[in-house]
Design an enzyme around this catalytic site. Structure first.
Site, PDB file in Angstrom:
ATOM      1  N   GLU A   1      64.977 -10.431 -26.514  1.00 13.74           N
ATOM      2  CA  GLU A   1      65.888  -9.296 -26.323  1.00 13.74           C
ATOM      3  C   GLU A   1      65.446  -8.523 -25.085  1.00 13.74           C
ATOM      4  O   GLU A   1      64.495  -7.754 -25.119  1.00 13.74           O
ATOM      5  CB  GLU A   1      65.867  -8.368 -27.540  1.00 13.74           C
ATOM      6  CG  GLU A   1      66.834  -7.199 -27.401  1.00 13.74           C
ATOM      7  CD  GLU A   1      66.443  -5.981 -28.226  1.00 13.74           C
ATOM      8  OE1 GLU A   1      67.342  -5.197 -28.571  1.00 13.74           O
ATOM      9  OE2 GLU A   1      65.244  -5.796 -28.504  1.00 13.74           O
TER      10      GLU A   1
ATOM     11  N   ASP B   1      62.135  -9.237 -30.560  1.00 10.46           N
ATOM     12  CA  ASP B   1      62.605  -7.881 -30.328  1.00 10.46           C
ATOM     13  C   ASP B   1      61.883  -7.243 -29.137  1.00 10.46           C
ATOM     14  O   ASP B   1      60.718  -7.532 -28.874  1.00 10.46           O
ATOM     15  CB  ASP B   1      62.350  -7.064 -31.604  1.00 10.46           C
ATOM     16  CG  ASP B   1      62.878  -5.657 -31.523  1.00 10.46           C
ATOM     17  OD1 ASP B   1      64.103  -5.493 -31.437  1.00 10.46           O
ATOM     18  OD2 ASP B   1      62.059  -4.718 -31.562  1.00 10.46           O
TER      19      ASP B   1
END
Length: 727
Positions: free
Chosen positions: A467, A438
């Site tokens: 990400e 993330d």
């Protein structure tokens, strides 16, 4: 000693002690009626000298004992306390004991002090955490960091004798409650139990507990760490919203579920996912990506409940509302038994504000802006901007997302090692196959590069996807390993292709009147020269942070069918968001909770069960069956799972996007009509990819298409033609 003097002493003991120990001691050893107790033995003085843990030396200045009239007795007591203190300078700060009552009263006072010290001697170095709790013999990297946490544990040295393992380094920080042990585990080390003995540095005595056992396990021999690649299709699940298989774990930390509140916990869990593995296998996905499963103990008075999992409060534990560590491992074993894989979501940029270490941080630079919340600028381009001053980069990477997510400082060597080891621990323990990381650009670049390198050195087939939320190809390429655009090595195998997602959603917005819409998508694909590794791009239409591709009120499946046909046949690794197969909708403007609705039928008592054909509408069944057919077919055709892509620019006349995937003698021709009317295509234009093929079998309709004559393509229609068996 008068009552006032005793009261001051009692309060000093309370302040100096561990709260629970001080309260227990004073409640069980009252001396308020000091006049009634006589003839206490002088041996207590000796006991103070030998049994004191030294914490009595930390009494605040208002602890001056002014009650004892026997000066000799007073002096003996003071000297005993001073000698028992492990820190002479701090013991020297004890105020003098002078004046007061007789020796008997002094002895009465001494009894609770001695008992107090004895109790603290057992609690002072109590180890409450060792992370990781165990490790493995035979890892490629011999170094292991163990974080030891406990009251005043930094006062201790560690000793052990275990063949093949040596103490490499002991690190103390400014916090006396942490000790970081670095071991070197040689190749000759065998599985077994290491018995650590913690010995007081200054006195040579072993504080309690004297020993702590640490297990070296044998390396796992079960399936895992396989990585994921273009032959896979990831199915993204938010565990709290998919299915509730075990209602008994719904409530924890006094936080009840509320399915009517989009921002509350709904009760989905690992047992719910396990109960629907048949459904997922039959659908045809190969890999499950779960939003974070680690503990998010973020209960509070506001709406924010961290049901999504991105505010971790314990990196080594599965959230109790989802299940246990062992249940997570068992789920993964069940997944592997079906020939499927699993991807674990991890976050190293931040933790939750109620993480266990937040009340007692290991050191002064464990967090960025440790003094309190400073927001990030979210200027993702700063980290790659050759003109950016260091302050611009720091403003992005060191800022916090929200006040409930403190930003971790990965430049701290101890924290960096802790996080890297945590990921390796989950790979070896749970046998996960990949990681989705993330907020990748928000963490320190050098840390990320080192993390990726160390994971791949240990597990060469593993895959980490970062990400990186950029809407252009160049910065996405900058983050991928071996990039031509980045002077530094990121070691990141896979990037999430937000640029392709944005182009597709813009071109095929439900309200769009775009002429030749496939042109936008074509232009993104045409920039693939920027990438070093086209196969390792994660492609998707939506996810848990984006408005769902399907929109409320759609009555047809033209957009849906074209979108999924493209997603499953273009370059890269496809990802599908849970519920896409039953046409779930949700808009970002209505809040993230509406993007993450419950899967109908995942809870007992649901009026609709979309896991079954009988519980779906006719349109949902058509959508489900279409996706299922493409997913199952995709497993059989290597051309769409890593074959070369050759495409033709969509022209303004036909508005069709035509491309081929080719691998060895396997060929697939894809035709997507972006216009609202039938188009007639001449196969001669595509002779380079058709070769001598006379027929193509349409995967969707199972019909044979004659490639020797013009091809009529219905309005908003598509063909996925297999060519290899019909040349």
């Amino acid at each position: 000693m008068n009552v006032q003097s005793y009261s001051r002493m009692e309060q000093s003991i309370r302040k100096a002690s561990h709260p629970s120990e001080g309260e227990r001691l004073l409640s069980s050893n009252p001396v308020r009626d000091y006049r009634s107790v006589e003839n206490v033995s002088r041996c207590w003085l000796h006991s103070v000298r030998n049994a004191s843990c030294g914490r009595i030396a930390f009494l605040p200045s208002d602890a001056s004992l002014t009650g004892c009239k026997n000066v000799q007795c007073n002096f003996q007591m003071e000297q005993s306390i001073r000698k028992a203190s492990p820190n002479p300078s701090e013991g020297g700060g004890l105020p003098p004991l002078r004046g007061g009552l007789g020796e008997g009263a002094y002895k009465i006072l001494l009894l609770p002090i001695i008992l107090f010290c004895l109790s603290l001697s057992a609690a002072a170095a109590e180890i409450t955490r060792m992370e990781p709790a165990f490790w493995w013999a035979g890892m490629k990297n011999p170094e292991l960091q163990i974080m030891v946490y406990g009251k005043d544990i930094a006062r201790a040295d560690v000793q052990f004798d275990y063949p093949g393992v040596r103490l490499k380094e002991t690190v103390r920080t400014g916090n006396p409650n942490y000790l970081f042990i670095y071991l070197e585990i040689g190749k000759e080390a065998r599985p077994g139990l290491i018995k650590f003995t913690f010995t007081n540095v200054e006195t040579g005595r072993a504080p309690s507990p004297q020993t702590k056992t640490f297990e070296l396990k044998p390396r796992s021999t079960t399936i895992g760490a396989q990585g994921f690649n273009p032959s896979d299709v990831l199915y993204l699940i938010m565990p709290d919203r998919f299915a509730n298989g075990d209602p008994s774990n719904d409530v924890w930390d006094d936080e009840a579920i509320d399915r009517n509140e989009p921002f509350a916990r709904h009760g989905g869990d690992l047992a719910g996912i396990r109960a629907h593995l048949d459904y997922l296998e039959n659908l045809g996905v190969t890999t499950l990506w779960l939003n974070p499963v680690q503990e998010n103990k973020m209960n509070g008075t506001g709406k924010y409940k961290s049901y999504h999992g991105y505010a971790i409060t314990d990196f080594y534990s599965v959230d109790k509302r989802l299940g246990t560590n062992e249940e997570y491992r068992q789920l993964i074993e069940n997944i592997h038994q079906r020939g499927m894989k699993i991807v674990m979501d991890m976050i190293f940029n931040h933790c939750g504000s109620k993480h266990w270490w937040m009340n007692d941080l290991p050191c002064a630079d464990w967090l960025n802006h440790q003094e309190g919340f400073v927001p990030t600028t979210h200027n993702l381009y700063a980290v790659m901007d050759v003109h950016a001053p260091p302050s611009e980069i720091a403003a992005m990477t060191d800022g916090w997302f929200v006040p409930t997510m403190p930003d971790l400082n990965q430049r701290n060597r101890l924290l960096a090692d802790y996080l890297i080891q945590n990921s390796i621990w989950w790979i070896e323990y749970a046998r996960i196959d990949g990681i989705r990381h993330d907020t990748h650009p928000y963490a320190d670049f050098d840390f990320l590069a080192n993390w990726n390198r160390r994971v791949l050195e240990e597990f060469p087939d593993f895959n980490i996807v970062g990400e990186a939320w950029y809407l252009h190809s160049a910065p996405l390429s900058w983050w991928q390993r071996n990039s031509k655009l980045n002077g530094k090595q990121s070691n990141l195998k896979t990037s999430m292709d937000f640029s392709l997602m944005a182009a597709y959603n813009q071109a095929f917005d439900i309200h769009s009147t775009e002429h030749n819409p496939w042109r936008k998508v074509y232009e993104i694909i045409a920039q693939d020269f920027l990438y070093e590794d086209l196969d390792n791009l994660l492609v998707f239409l939506d996810n848990h942070d984006l408005s769902r591709f399907l929109k409320a009120g759609e009555t047809g499946l033209e957009r849906y069918k074209q979108a999924l046909a493209f997603l499953l046949t273009t370059r890269g690794i496809p990802q599908v968001y849970y519920g896409t197969e039953i046409l779930m909708t949700g808009e970002k403007k209505d809040g993230d909770g509406n993007l993450r609705k419950d899967f109908p039928g995942g809870w007992q008592g649901d009026s609709v069960n979309a896991f079954t054909a009988n519980g779906r509408t006719a349109l949902q069944n058509e959508a489900h069956d279409y996706l299922q057919k493409l997913l199952q077919w995709r497993k059989t055709n290597p051309a769409v799972a890593g074959g070369k892509l050759i495409h033709y620019a969509p022209d303004g006349q036909t508005e069709c996007y035509v491309y081929a995937r080719i691998k060895d003698n396997h060929k697939v021709l894809v035709i997507l009509n972006g216009s609202g009317k039938e188009q007639i295509l001449s196969p001669g234009k595509y002779v380079e990819v058709l070769g001598d093929a006379a027929l193509g079998k349409d995967v969707v309709s199972d019909k044979m298409i004659d490639l020797g004559k013009e091809i009529p393509v219905p309005a908003k229609g598509l063909f996925i033609l297999e060519l290899e068996d019909y040349e």
